[in-house]
Design a protein around this motif. Structure first.
Motif, PDB file in Angstrom:
ATOM      1  N   GLY A 520      -2.077 -16.739  -4.890  1.00 50.74           N
ATOM      2  CA  GLY A 520      -3.376 -16.245  -4.426  1.00 50.74           C
ATOM      3  C   GLY A 520      -3.318 -15.781  -2.974  1.00 50.74           C
ATOM      4  N   VAL A 521      -2.113 -15.460  -2.502  1.00 53.41           N
ATOM      5  CA  VAL A 521      -1.976 -14.929  -1.143  1.00 53.41           C
ATOM      6  C   VAL A 521      -1.018 -13.750  -1.158  1.00 53.41           C
ATOM      7  CG1 VAL A 521      -2.270 -17.207  -0.081  1.00 53.41           C
ATOM      8  CG2 VAL A 521       0.029 -16.319  -0.445  1.00 53.41           C
ATOM      9  N   CYS A 522      -1.095 -12.987  -0.080  1.00 52.67           N
ATOM     10  CA  CYS A 522      -0.181 -11.867   0.064  1.00 52.67           C
ATOM     11  C   CYS A 522       0.173 -11.780   1.549  1.00 52.67           C
ATOM     12  CB  CYS A 522      -0.935 -10.627  -0.422  1.00 52.67           C
ATOM     13  SG  CYS A 522      -0.257  -9.090   0.098  1.00 52.67           S
ATOM     14  N   SER A 523       1.458 -11.571   1.816  1.00 52.48           N
ATOM     15  CA  SER A 523       1.894 -11.474   3.207  1.00 52.48           C
ATOM     16  C   SER A 523       1.768 -10.020   3.644  1.00 52.48           C
ATOM     17  CB  SER A 523       3.346 -11.938   3.291  1.00 52.48           C
ATOM     18  OG  SER A 523       3.926 -11.457   4.460  1.00 52.48           O
ATOM     19  N   GLU A 524       0.893  -9.795   4.610  1.00 54.20           N
ATOM     20  CA  GLU A 524       0.656  -8.405   5.009  1.00 54.20           C
ATOM     21  C   GLU A 524       1.616  -7.956   6.111  1.00 54.20           C
ATOM     22  OE1 GLU A 524      -3.464  -7.351   5.340  1.00 54.20           O
ATOM     23  OE2 GLU A 524      -3.024  -5.928   6.937  1.00 54.20           O
ATOM     24  N   GLU A 525       1.965  -8.881   7.007  1.00 55.18           N
ATOM     25  CA  GLU A 525       2.894  -8.546   8.092  1.00 55.18           C
ATOM     26  C   GLU A 525       3.742  -9.771   8.388  1.00 55.18           C
ATOM     27  OE1 GLU A 525       1.351  -6.023  11.494  1.00 55.18           O
ATOM     28  OE2 GLU A 525      -0.470  -7.100  10.934  1.00 55.18           O
ATOM     29  N   ILE A 526       4.926  -9.540   8.988  1.00 61.11           N
ATOM     30  CA  ILE A 526       5.727 -10.685   9.448  1.00 61.11           C
ATOM     31  C   ILE A 526       6.097 -10.476  10.907  1.00 61.11           C
ATOM     32  CG2 ILE A 526       7.895  -9.753   8.458  1.00 61.11           C
ATOM     33  CD1 ILE A 526       8.635 -12.799   7.987  1.00 61.11           C
ATOM     34  N   ASP A 527       5.818 -11.481  11.709  1.00 63.70           N
ATOM     35  CA  ASP A 527       6.044 -11.425  13.146  1.00 63.70           C
ATOM     36  C   ASP A 527       7.290 -12.240  13.483  1.00 63.70           C
ATOM     37  OD1 ASP A 527       5.501 -10.846  15.781  1.00 63.70           O
ATOM     38  OD2 ASP A 527       3.942 -12.380  16.021  1.00 63.70           O
ATOM     39  N   THR A 528       8.156 -11.689  14.345  1.00 64.54           N
ATOM     40  CA  THR A 528       9.335 -12.444  14.788  1.00 64.54           C
ATOM     41  C   THR A 528       9.094 -12.926  16.205  1.00 64.54           C
ATOM     42  OG1 THR A 528      10.695 -10.968  13.476  1.00 64.54           O
ATOM     43  CG2 THR A 528      11.836 -12.337  15.071  1.00 64.54           C
ATOM     44  N   LEU A 529       9.284 -14.207  16.432  1.00 59.39           N
ATOM     45  CA  LEU A 529       9.061 -14.767  17.760  1.00 59.39           C
ATOM     46  C   LEU A 529      10.375 -14.788  18.541  1.00 59.39           C
ATOM     47  CD1 LEU A 529       6.718 -17.815  16.977  1.00 59.39           C
ATOM     48  CD2 LEU A 529       6.198 -15.381  16.983  1.00 59.39           C
ATOM     49  N   TYR A 530      10.285 -14.634  19.859  1.00 59.27           N
ATOM     50  CA  TYR A 530      11.456 -14.861  20.710  1.00 59.27           C
ATOM     51  C   TYR A 530      11.760 -16.354  20.697  1.00 59.27           C
ATOM     52  CZ  TYR A 530      11.829 -10.146  22.518  1.00 59.27           C
ATOM     53  OH  TYR A 530      12.056  -8.808  22.631  1.00 59.27           O
ATOM     54  N   PRO A 531      13.026 -16.719  20.996  1.00 58.10           N
ATOM     55  CA  PRO A 531      13.366 -18.148  20.954  1.00 58.10           C
ATOM     56  C   PRO A 531      12.444 -19.021  21.803  1.00 58.10           C
ATOM     57  CG  PRO A 531      15.355 -16.835  21.155  1.00 58.10           C
ATOM     58  CD  PRO A 531      14.200 -15.880  21.249  1.00 58.10           C
ATOM     59  N   SER A 532      11.897 -18.461  22.875  1.00 59.17           N
ATOM     60  CA  SER A 532      11.025 -19.307  23.716  1.00 59.17           C
ATOM     61  C   SER A 532       9.562 -19.264  23.256  1.00 59.17           C
ATOM     62  CB  SER A 532      11.116 -18.839  25.168  1.00 59.17           C
ATOM     63  OG  SER A 532      10.739 -17.472  25.226  1.00 59.17           O
ATOM     64  N   ASP A 533       9.224 -18.407  22.308  1.00 59.24           N
ATOM     65  CA  ASP A 533       7.838 -18.322  21.822  1.00 59.24           C
ATOM     66  C   ASP A 533       7.513 -19.480  20.887  1.00 59.24           C
ATOM     67  OD1 ASP A 533       7.437 -15.872  23.054  1.00 59.24           O
ATOM     68  OD2 ASP A 533       7.853 -14.697  21.238  1.00 59.24           O
ATOM     69  N   ARG A 534       6.255 -19.860  20.869  1.00 62.99           N
ATOM     70  CA  ARG A 534       5.782 -20.874  19.918  1.00 62.99           C
ATOM     71  C   ARG A 534       4.423 -20.458  19.376  1.00 62.99           C
ATOM     72  NH1 ARG A 534      10.150 -22.020  20.783  1.00 62.99           N
ATOM     73  NH2 ARG A 534      11.065 -23.922  21.613  1.00 62.99           N
ATOM     74  N   ASN A 535       4.107 -20.953  18.175  1.00 61.85           N
ATOM     75  CA  ASN A 535       2.743 -20.882  17.676  1.00 61.85           C
ATOM     76  C   ASN A 535       2.438 -22.268  17.129  1.00 61.85           C
ATOM     77  OD1 ASN A 535       0.216 -20.073  16.501  1.00 61.85           O
ATOM     78  ND2 ASN A 535       0.994 -17.972  16.387  1.00 61.85           N
ATOM     79  N   ARG A 536       1.291 -22.446  16.518  1.00 60.76           N
ATOM     80  CA  ARG A 536       0.940 -23.769  15.988  1.00 60.76           C
ATOM     81  C   ARG A 536       0.326 -23.623  14.606  1.00 60.76           C
ATOM     82  NH1 ARG A 536      -3.508 -25.614  19.242  1.00 60.76           N
ATOM     83  NH2 ARG A 536      -3.680 -23.428  19.835  1.00 60.76           N
ATOM     84  N   ALA A 537       0.598 -24.627  13.765  1.00 58.73           N
ATOM     85  CA  ALA A 537      -0.126 -24.739  12.496  1.00 58.73           C
ATOM     86  C   ALA A 537      -1.143 -25.852  12.693  1.00 58.73           C
ATOM     87  CB  ALA A 537       0.831 -25.098  11.364  1.00 58.73           C
ATOM     88  N   VAL A 538      -2.420 -25.519  12.564  1.00 56.17           N
ATOM     89  CA  VAL A 538      -3.472 -26.514  12.808  1.00 56.17           C
ATOM     90  C   VAL A 538      -4.140 -26.845  11.474  1.00 56.17           C
ATOM     91  CG1 VAL A 538      -5.556 -27.034  14.121  1.00 56.17           C
ATOM     92  CG2 VAL A 538      -3.854 -25.428  15.059  1.00 56.17           C
ATOM     93  N   PHE A 539      -3.975 -28.098  11.036  1.00 57.29           N
ATOM     94  CA  PHE A 539      -4.584 -28.522   9.766  1.00 57.29           C
ATOM     95  C   PHE A 539      -6.052 -28.851   9.981  1.00 57.29           C
ATOM     96  CE2 PHE A 539      -0.245 -28.642   8.558  1.00 57.29           C
ATOM     97  CZ  PHE A 539      -0.218 -28.551   7.173  1.00 57.29           C
ATOM     98  N   SER A 540      -6.806 -28.909   8.881  1.00 56.85           N
ATOM     99  CA  SER A 540      -8.260 -29.057   9.012  1.00 56.85           C
ATOM    100  C   SER A 540      -8.655 -30.382   9.655  1.00 56.85           C
ATOM    101  CB  SER A 540      -8.943 -28.877   7.661  1.00 56.85           C
ATOM    102  OG  SER A 540      -8.180 -29.529   6.692  1.00 56.85           O
ATOM    103  N   ASP A 541      -7.775 -31.406   9.574  1.00 59.56           N
ATOM    104  CA  ASP A 541      -8.111 -32.667  10.252  1.00 59.56           C
ATOM    105  C   ASP A 541      -7.675 -32.650  11.711  1.00 59.56           C
ATOM    106  OD1 ASP A 541      -5.392 -32.766  10.075  1.00 59.56           O
ATOM    107  OD2 ASP A 541      -5.293 -34.547   8.811  1.00 59.56           O
ATOM    108  N   GLY A 542      -7.226 -31.516  12.189  1.00 59.62           N
ATOM    109  CA  GLY A 542      -6.877 -31.388  13.604  1.00 59.62           C
ATOM    110  C   GLY A 542      -5.401 -31.623  13.891  1.00 59.62           C
TER     111      GLY A 542
END
Ligand code: GAL
Length: 702
Positions: A520-542
């Protein structure tokens, strides 16, 4: 439950080694001493004949098998069985001189000169003729020998050959694969790009160093051909052996996740899977426990090829190797631990390269049971003899298997396609590392985990992790969908289902081939991070987890969002989703989320599926083998400090003889093998009578 014992005549686990008496034929005193020391070390099997071509046939047509038969007889009389290799792992000089086409051509077009090993052209008719003659004679000589338990084809087959014969065979292979229709190939390889359209199969060359390498479909097909061609070579040797010695099973020794051969495919030509394990223990990158975690994954890959039977650890070193960048000795106790780990993971053997160090040439300093010193009074010999004693105590474990409730999908074609994928970050693909990490997450949670091909039957698993399954072979999407509908929990990650089996992108959204509907999902784009880049996965309980390297931006059509991105322009958009379908669940993790985050997902799936988790303290590995002689819990302490582990069940430790209740105490690098009181099974001593008498051949092979 049936007995999966491979070699009933041995009456227990194999403790063996590569043995090269042909290097010592002028020293009968040493050969005699070898047998005495083998008995002392509890060796019950040797692998003979690896690389022995020149000893069998020093000149074309002149054969000498007397030394071999003498050795096999003597060994057998002393309780030592033989795994016999075909000697095609290396060629004698006369052969390369008389038949230069037996030598491989490299990617740059240069033909090898004589030397080294493992480098014959698998296609060359001249090579096959010489090999056939020798193998047929060898097999006739040993036919019916009571000591012969297994054929070992060649040695660590590998590499690729670009000679004119292999190139032509590649074209034939493509003709078959594309129904002799060049247009079909052109479409599959998208050759209209850069004017790469072929008019005829004869125009196609493999991806050579100075030639075409920009067609992903061609690169992948060449890899698959190389592996297929080696499979064809294995079948050539196998059929010869089967004709002369029917009933003697056949193996060849694999090398971990070796890059150029698809072991999952090749294993179909073998009766039993065997492999050579040479980790760089005590390296300066990681703890021993971490190294051992990697080895457990490698064992799981081997076990996963023939899941319901034991595999063999065909080679390991009792001390050190000579080819890592730094060759450290195994610290006292680590040889025992690594040997028990192999058995814990499903091996019915602990075998070494090598019995005795050679005096000269390339492996003169490679570890061996017997050193140049020549005595049994060495640390290494004593540790090997101790392993021999322990393996005797573990006889009841023989023929038992592991029953995994989770699996990680791993696939060679996918591996090749991911490595060749033009784009993303050069350093961030890491397919193998990601698969290893998923296995380690599941093991940390305390669930036994297999590593299997996406085409393996999945029904037995409560959870299947499919990391980075970029390439979908025909039938994969359908099987995964059926698995979920039937009640399975499937966790797929970013980079799923981008291309088909020819490396051609699916249209209509990734993951393709119908998987978009499953998740039920589709990947529209894929982003490549530099080794020093970070993002976060935030779950609904925080709860939050770090993301590195790769982030897909999803369109969600029909799934619950369980976590969203924390940063960047796609902050707040879904990163973890779940769709319930049929009786199961399809989870999608759209980014490279740190291990703790993946563990959260896996734990949830396993708990929902009612799987009992048996997490162990850090540095302790636990596996359970079950068979007709009982259920055996292996506890392995990969740290240099004493540890305690919660006992999965009370029972007797087969190694120490102690009765255990709730806690298993482990010495530094120590181990326990608890005969678990789970089924109120028969006492071990009684069940042991289940082994057949010496001399009986029937094993359990498929
Ligand atoms: C294996 C090989 C053996 C020996 C050993 C040394 O790869 O099969 O013959 O060379 O490595 O580690």
């Amino acid at each position: 439950m049936t007995d999966k014992t491979l070699f009933p005549q041995i009456g227990g686990l194999i403790h063996g080694c590569d043995y090269n008496p042909e290097q010592w034929l002028d020293r009968p005193d040493i050969l005699k001493e070898d047998i005495r020391m083998m008995r002392k070390a509890g060796i019950n099997c040797v692998t003979l004949g690896v690389f022995s071509w020149a000893a069998y046939e020093p000149r074309q047509g002149e054969f000498h098998f007397d030394w071999l038969l003498r050795e096999m007889d003597e060994l057998y009389e002393n309780g030592v069985y033989t795994v016999l290799a075909t000697p095609t792992g290396a060629r004698p000089a006369w052969l390369d001189r008389a038949y230069p086409e037996a030598m491989r051509v490299n990617r740059d077009g240069s033909r090898n000169l004589h030397g080294l090993r493992h480098n014959h052209c698998p296609t060359s008719p001249a090579f096959r003729e010489r090999a056939e003659e020798l193998i047929r004679r060898l097999a006739k000589e040993v036919r019916g020998h009571p000591g012969l338990i297994l054929w070992h084809i060649s040695n660590e087959l590998g590499g690729e050959c670009f000679c004119p014969l292999c190139r032509e065979k590649f074209r034939e292979y493509l003709r078959r694969r594309f129904d002799n229709d060049i247009e079909k190939l052109n479409r599959a390889w998208w050759t209209a790009f850069w004017s790469h359209t072929y008019g005829d199969f004869d125009e196609i060359d493999p991806p050579m160093a100075h030639g075409e390498s920009s067609i992903m479909g061609l690169n992948l097909a060449w890899r698959e051909f190389t592996s297929w061609n080696m499979g064809e070579y294995i079948r050539f040797e196998r059929e010869l052996l089967n004709r002369v010695t029917p009933g003697v099973p056949v193996t060849t020794n694999f090398m971990r996740l070796y890059g150029t051969l698809d072991y999952q495919d090749l294993s179909k030509n073998l009766d039993v899977v065997s492999w050579d394990s040479y980790p760089d223990y005590h390296n300066d990158r990681e703890t021993l426990a971490r190294t051992a975690e990697g080895v457990a994954f490698d064992h799981a890959v081997m076990r996963g090829m023939k899941r319901d039977m034991p595999f063999l650890l065909m080679e390991s070193t009792p001390s050190l190797v000579n080819w890592h960048s730094c060759n450290k000795l195994k610290r006292p106790g680590v040889h025992r631990l690594s040997s028990l780990q192999a058995v814990a993971c499903g091996a019915d053997s602990v075998q070494y390269f090598q019995w005795r160090k050679g005096r000269g040439s390339y492996e003169q300093y490679h570890g061996a049971v017997v050193d140049h010193l020549g005595t049994d009074d060495t640390r290494v010999f004593r540790e090997v003899a101790e392993v021999g004693e322990l393996l005797k105590k573990l006889r009841p474990v023989t023929g038992s298997v592991l029953e995994a409730r989770a699996a990680v999908l791993f696939d060679w074609s996918n591996r090749w396609a991911v490595a060749d994928l033009p784009g993303l970050g050069k350093e961030c693909k890491k397919y193998e590392d990601v698969c290893r990490a998923q296995y380690a997450c599941l093991r940390r949670l305390g669930v036994e985990t297999d590593v299997v091909s996406p085409l393996a039957g999945l029904d037995r698993y409560a959870l299947v992790a499919a990391p980075m399954l970029y390439l979908l072979k025909p039938g994969t999407a359908r099987r995964l969908t059926e698995y979920v509908r039937g009640g399975g929990r499937l966790v797929m990650t970013y980079l799923a289902g981008y291309v088909d089996e020819t490396a051609l992108c699916f249209l209509g959204g990734f993951p393709g081939d119908g998987l978009r509907e499953l998740f039920g999902v589709c990947s529209e784009e894929i982003d490549t991070l530099y080794p020093s880049d970070r993002n976060r996965a935030v779950f609904s309980d925080g709860e939050e987890f770090e993301i590195r390297d790769l982030c897909e931006v999803l369109r969600v059509s029909d799934a619950e969002t369980l976590a969203v991105y924390g940063d960047d322009f796609y902050a707040g958009t879904p990163v973890v989703t779940r769709k319930r379908t049929g009786r199961g669940e399809a989870w999608y993790a759209a980014a490279r989320i740190e291990d703790r985050g993946m563990e959260r997902i896996y734990r949830r799936c396993l708990e929902d599926a009612g799987v009992e988790l048996r997490p162990m303290p850090e540095g302790i590995e636990y596996h359970q083998r079950r068979g007709v002689r009982g259920t055996f819990g292996f506890y392995l302490n990969h740290t240099d400090a004493p540890q305690q582990a919660p006992a999965v069940s009370g029972g007797r430790d087969l190694l120490s003889g102690a009765e255990l209740q709730d806690t298993v105490r482990l010495e530094p690098y120590g181990a326990a093998v608890v005969e678990e009181n789970l089924n109120g099974g028969e006492p071990v001593e009684k069940a042991l009578t289940g082994f057949s008498d010496k001399g009986e051949r029937a094993g359990n092979f498929r």
